[in-house]
Design a protein around this motif. Structure first.
Motif, mmCIF file in Angstrom:
data_model
loop_
_atom_site.group_PDB
_atom_site.id
_atom_site.type_symbol
_atom_site.label_atom_id
_atom_site.label_comp_id
_atom_site.label_asym_id
_atom_site.label_seq_id
_atom_site.Cartn_x
_atom_site.Cartn_y
_atom_site.Cartn_z
ATOM 1 N N TYR A 27 0.923 -1.208 -0.030
ATOM 2 C CA TYR A 27 -0.103 0.114 -0.038
ATOM 3 C C TYR A 27 0.982 1.151 -0.063
ATOM 4 O O TYR A 27 2.141 1.288 0.193
ATOM 5 N N GLY A 28 0.135 2.520 -0.119
ATOM 6 C CA GLY A 28 0.992 3.710 -0.401
ATOM 7 C C GLY A 28 2.047 3.987 0.473
ATOM 8 O O GLY A 28 3.344 4.126 -0.055
ATOM 9 N N TYR A 29 1.860 4.095 1.682
ATOM 10 C CA TYR A 29 2.616 4.548 2.629
ATOM 11 C C TYR A 29 3.868 3.433 2.689
ATOM 12 O O TYR A 29 5.020 3.882 2.738
ATOM 13 N N GLU A 30 3.747 2.123 2.663
ATOM 14 C CA GLU A 30 4.826 1.207 2.558
ATOM 15 C C GLU A 30 5.696 1.258 1.257
ATOM 16 O O GLU A 30 6.804 1.214 1.368
ATOM 17 N N GLU A 70 -7.120 -4.939 7.799
ATOM 18 C CA GLU A 70 -6.860 -4.480 9.421
ATOM 19 C C GLU A 70 -7.945 -3.694 10.179
ATOM 20 O O GLU A 70 -8.756 -3.139 9.569
ATOM 21 N N THR A 71 -7.923 -3.884 11.324
ATOM 22 C CA THR A 71 -8.968 -3.548 12.198
ATOM 23 C C THR A 71 -8.584 -2.260 13.182
ATOM 24 O O THR A 71 -9.441 -1.928 13.921
ATOM 25 N N PHE A 72 -7.300 -1.809 12.673
ATOM 26 C CA PHE A 72 -6.693 -0.587 13.383
ATOM 27 C C PHE A 72 -6.529 0.205 12.307
ATOM 28 O O PHE A 72 -6.290 0.198 11.196
ATOM 29 N N GLY A 73 -6.320 1.529 12.777
ATOM 30 C CA GLY A 73 -5.666 2.615 12.430
ATOM 31 C C GLY A 73 -6.707 3.185 10.983
ATOM 32 O O GLY A 73 -7.695 2.709 10.840
ATOM 33 N N LYS A 74 -5.990 3.883 10.062
ATOM 34 C CA LYS A 74 -6.871 4.481 8.886
ATOM 35 C C LYS A 74 -6.816 3.220 7.998
ATOM 36 O O LYS A 74 -5.506 2.707 7.652
ATOM 37 N N GLN A 75 -7.518 3.138 7.216
ATOM 38 C CA GLN A 75 -7.867 2.052 6.265
ATOM 39 C C GLN A 75 -6.578 2.202 5.380
ATOM 40 O O GLN A 75 -6.364 3.247 4.682
#
Lengths: 112, 112
Positions: A27-30, A70-75
DNA sequence: ATAATTACAACGACAGATAAAGTAATTACC
DNA sequence: GGTAATTACTTTATCTGTCGTTGTAATTAT
């Protein structure tokens, strides 16, 4: 010179992103961090450049998107390379070899 | 693949034109033929691209123009590289070395 | 005669990159 | 507890380089 101007990298963002996705969905950030790391900090791709690259590649059918579980953080929006994308990458890599030769044929003699 | 897409050459036209002018003053049509020849026909630069490159380089002070002294045919506009242009070319050649490494670091493993 | 080549210029359109700004959630720290 | 930093992505407007189209003008080839 430590950092490359975006002028010289323009046109290669597609290939760079696809080459990262060749190692698996991401994903983008990674992907952004990965590009920074692999380039040794010499090509910190701009956020907007990266995300506009994604939408271009998706429009072209070279990648496809899905939402992470993921069930945490921003999607997170994950991307996966399609078969068409794989073929496109292969072609671009060939083209790169050629471009390297051609540009080199003009400027290699100025390199000490 | 025989001919390079302009996408991959974008950003390098400045350097290519300057590298030709490094061998001596020249004019549009001759530079065009020279680029075609040196690239082995793999990069036939478009007329409009070439002339817009000239005006950009001139605006930046990297080349300067003068009218040829031919008494035949259509008037030729000759270009000569300035000292600033020479320094710019040198810098761009360094940057090219770096860009080559960085792009290579992403896609070299896809080259057989 | 007319087609091809030499030589250049102006115009509008397009695509990729970027700056700026914003949204939204989580984690660090004082 | 409050604020800053980080993670994660989106929208909008703008800039720049390239290119298709068209046009001008002179020379050379057929």
């Amino acid at each position: 010179m430590e950092e490359l101007s975006s002028d010289v990298m323009r046109g290669y963002n597609d290939v760079i992103v696809l080459s990262v996705l060749a190692d698996g969905d991401s994903y983008g950030y990674e992907i952004s961090r990965c590009i920074n790391e692999r380039s040794g900090g010499r090509y910190p791709i701009k956020e907007t450049t990266l995300y506009s690259t994604f939408s271009r590649l998706e429009r072209s059918g070279f990648i496809s998107a899905y939402v992470g579980s993921e069930t945490f953080g921003k999607q997170r929006t994950y991307y996966t390379m399609t078969d068409t994308g794989r073929r496109y990458l292969a072609g671009k890599c060939e083209e790169w070899q050629l471009a390297k030769d051609v540009i080199g044929s003009f400027i290699d003699r100025f390199i000490q």
